[in-house]
Scaffold this active site. Structure first.
Site, PDB file in Angstrom:
ATOM      1  N   GLU A 152       6.765  17.008  82.480  1.00 43.08           N
ATOM      2  CA  GLU A 152       7.277  18.018  81.550  1.00 43.08           C
ATOM      3  C   GLU A 152       8.724  17.719  81.149  1.00 43.08           C
ATOM      4  OE1 GLU A 152       6.049  20.686  84.563  1.00 43.08           O
ATOM      5  OE2 GLU A 152       4.732  21.814  83.228  1.00 43.08           O
ATOM      6  N   ASN A 191      15.229  23.584  84.001  1.00 44.04           N
ATOM      7  CA  ASN A 191      14.027  24.389  84.164  1.00 44.04           C
ATOM      8  C   ASN A 191      14.352  25.417  85.239  1.00 44.04           C
ATOM      9  OD1 ASN A 191      11.512  25.395  84.725  1.00 44.04           O
ATOM     10  ND2 ASN A 191      10.530  23.394  85.045  1.00 44.04           N
ATOM     11  N   ARG A 223      13.551  24.497  79.497  1.00 40.84           N
ATOM     12  CA  ARG A 223      12.177  25.004  79.509  1.00 40.84           C
ATOM     13  C   ARG A 223      12.262  26.528  79.443  1.00 40.84           C
ATOM     14  NH1 ARG A 223       7.742  24.180  84.281  1.00 40.84           N
ATOM     15  NH2 ARG A 223       5.993  25.042  83.141  1.00 40.84           N
ATOM     16  N   HIS A 281       1.761  26.287  80.438  1.00 37.77           N
ATOM     17  CA  HIS A 281       1.719  24.860  80.807  1.00 37.77           C
ATOM     18  C   HIS A 281       1.706  23.969  79.562  1.00 37.77           C
ATOM     19  CE1 HIS A 281      -0.087  25.902  84.983  1.00 37.77           C
ATOM     20  NE2 HIS A 281       1.188  25.613  85.108  1.00 37.77           N
ATOM     21  N   ARG A 327      -1.270  32.949  93.005  1.00 34.28           N
ATOM     22  CA  ARG A 327      -1.692  33.871  91.931  1.00 34.28           C
ATOM     23  C   ARG A 327      -3.212  33.976  91.889  1.00 34.28           C
ATOM     24  NH1 ARG A 327       1.594  31.061  87.239  1.00 34.28           N
ATOM     25  NH2 ARG A 327       2.637  29.817  88.800  1.00 34.28           N
TER      26      ARG A 327
END
Ligand code: AMP
Length: 402
Positions: free
Chosen positions: A382, A8, A96, A184, A244
């Protein structure tokens, strides 16, 4: 005995997971997970990795310039893994990849043609897609014989109804790929699969998942399939996050351009790195720091975060036509009883009530016995979703050979 590696890649980091494959019916077994940070010219990279039981295997800083790019980072990681596991036999690498654009709705083997297509989505995710693809190129070079599969953060949301896939812009933008992709997805897929395993009757119903971490979003699911997500074209939309901004009137960006004379790069920096919890608190993007500080600004930052979650919860419940299960995950969702409590406060009108003790103890089911809506905490994973896709690729290749 075969293994798979999950990667990732962030702009200056590379997260990795080393898994052992069992037979086709078994889940890949995580053996080592780790993170290389501060990758880049002039930087002192740092690697930390643990065994599955939490035992730290390495926690080391490299000399300046020793790990100048993702390719060097992967070489160091593989060196470390070979020292730890001389028997390592990599059958596949799972990556990913943040953006699969409009095309990819499932894990996909990384062929040259797929790589070419994925590079076309770089403008759609300028901060994430280029480093993701650097990680892929590094792995293709290092393991030319292993299968390589991309797992997309957008794929889980690709079957949204059209009204939730579009913006009300002239049609040509939709045709160009300006759509509400949602992100996500690997986390939501894990949660949906886990819910199916632990509570199949709930999985069939209407579920809202709040993935609350440094990145944060929410997803509405029907029967385990994503129907709506709070994130849109980029990973900026929806909830405010660590750094963010979340949902923003586009007029604010015009104001920044026209009145403040800010450049696109400056605006990007504000929206991605200086906003959200850190922007509002003026202190930190870390929820633990904000909860401990207790100043007016940190309280307001938390209040805004919670307010937006509650607003989206109501919106998603309306889209789904009700809600049977609410699930918290991500660093904040899994660990902050305070945030969970504030999100669920006064939600009796929705048939949702949490039990104070269960919430404080962080039990799997935190709703009261009388709550119509079941409220669960499910730690997300994940990496295992990527490892399963890598395993499936290995299986399919073996199937082809046989
Ligand atoms: P993630 O991006 O999923 O790793 O989540 C990171 C976020 O989780 C950061 O804002 C952390 O402060 C937050 N977090 C982790 N542990 C806790 C905790 N015990 N209480 C509150 N927030 C936490």
């Amino acid at each position: 005995m075969a293994h798979v590696l999950t990667l990732n890649a962030g702009s200056s980091s590379l997260k990795f997971g080393f898994f052992k494959l069992g037979d086709a019916t078994e889940d890949p077994e995580a053996r080592i997970v780790g993170l290389m940070e501060r990758i880049g010219p002039g930087e002192r990279a740092h690697i930390k990795a643990k065994r599955q039981d939490g035992h730290v295997l390495i926690d080391q800083e490299y000399g300046r310039n020793h790990v100048a790019d993702h390719s060097a980072a992967l070489s160091r990681i593989v060196e470390f893994l070979r020292e730890q596991r001389p028997e390592m036999r990599l059958a596949a690498v799972g990556h990913r990849v943040v953006h699969g654009g409009p095309d990819f709705d499932a894990p996909t083997e990384l062929t040259p043609a797929v790589m070419e297509r994925l590079a076309q989505f770089e403008p759609l995710a300028p901060l994430h897609q280029p480093p993701n693809l650097s990680g892929v190129r590094a792995a293709l070079e290092l393991f030319p014989d292993a299968g390589q599969v991309a797992c997309f953060d957008t794929a889980f949301h690709r079957h949204h109804p059209w009204v939730n896939d579009t913006f009300a812009l002239p049609r040509k933008f939709y045709d160009q790929g300006v759509r509400r992709y949602g992100f996500h997805g690997l986390s939501y897929q894990y949660i949906a699969e886990t819910l199916k395993e632990i509570a199949p009757h709930l999985h069939m119903g209407r579920t809202i998942v709040a993935h609350l971490g440094n990145g944060a979003s929410m997803c509405g699911l029907m029967g385990g399939r994503s129907v709506a997500s709070t994130m849109g074209f980029t990973a900026l939309d929806g909830l405010p996050m660590g750094t963010r901004c979340g949902q923003l009137d586009p007029g604010v960006i015009l104001y920044m351009l026209q009145n403040e004379g800010m450049s696109p790069a400056e605006i990007e920096d504000v929206l991605y790195r200086q906003s959200g919890l850190v922007g509002l608190s003026g202190l930190s993007n870390d929820m633990r720091t904000l909860e401990a500080a207790g100043t007016e600004e940190t309280r307001q930052a938390i209040d805004y975060f919670v307010f937006r979650i509650r607003r989206e919860l109501g919106g998603l419940a309306a889209v789904l036509g009700g809600v049977s299960t609410l699930i918290f995950c991500g660093g904040i969702g899994e660990n902050s009883a305070h945030i969970r409590e504030k999100v669920c406060e006064g939600m009796g009108w929705l048939g949702l009530e949490i039990d104070e003790g269960r919430n404080l103890r962080g039990e799997r089911m935190i709703s009261t016995d009388f709550s119509r809506v079941r409220v669960l905490i499910i730690p997300t994973n994940e990496e295992i979703v990527i490892a399963r896709a890598a395993r499936d690729l290995v299986e399919s290749k073996q199937g082809t050979v046989a």
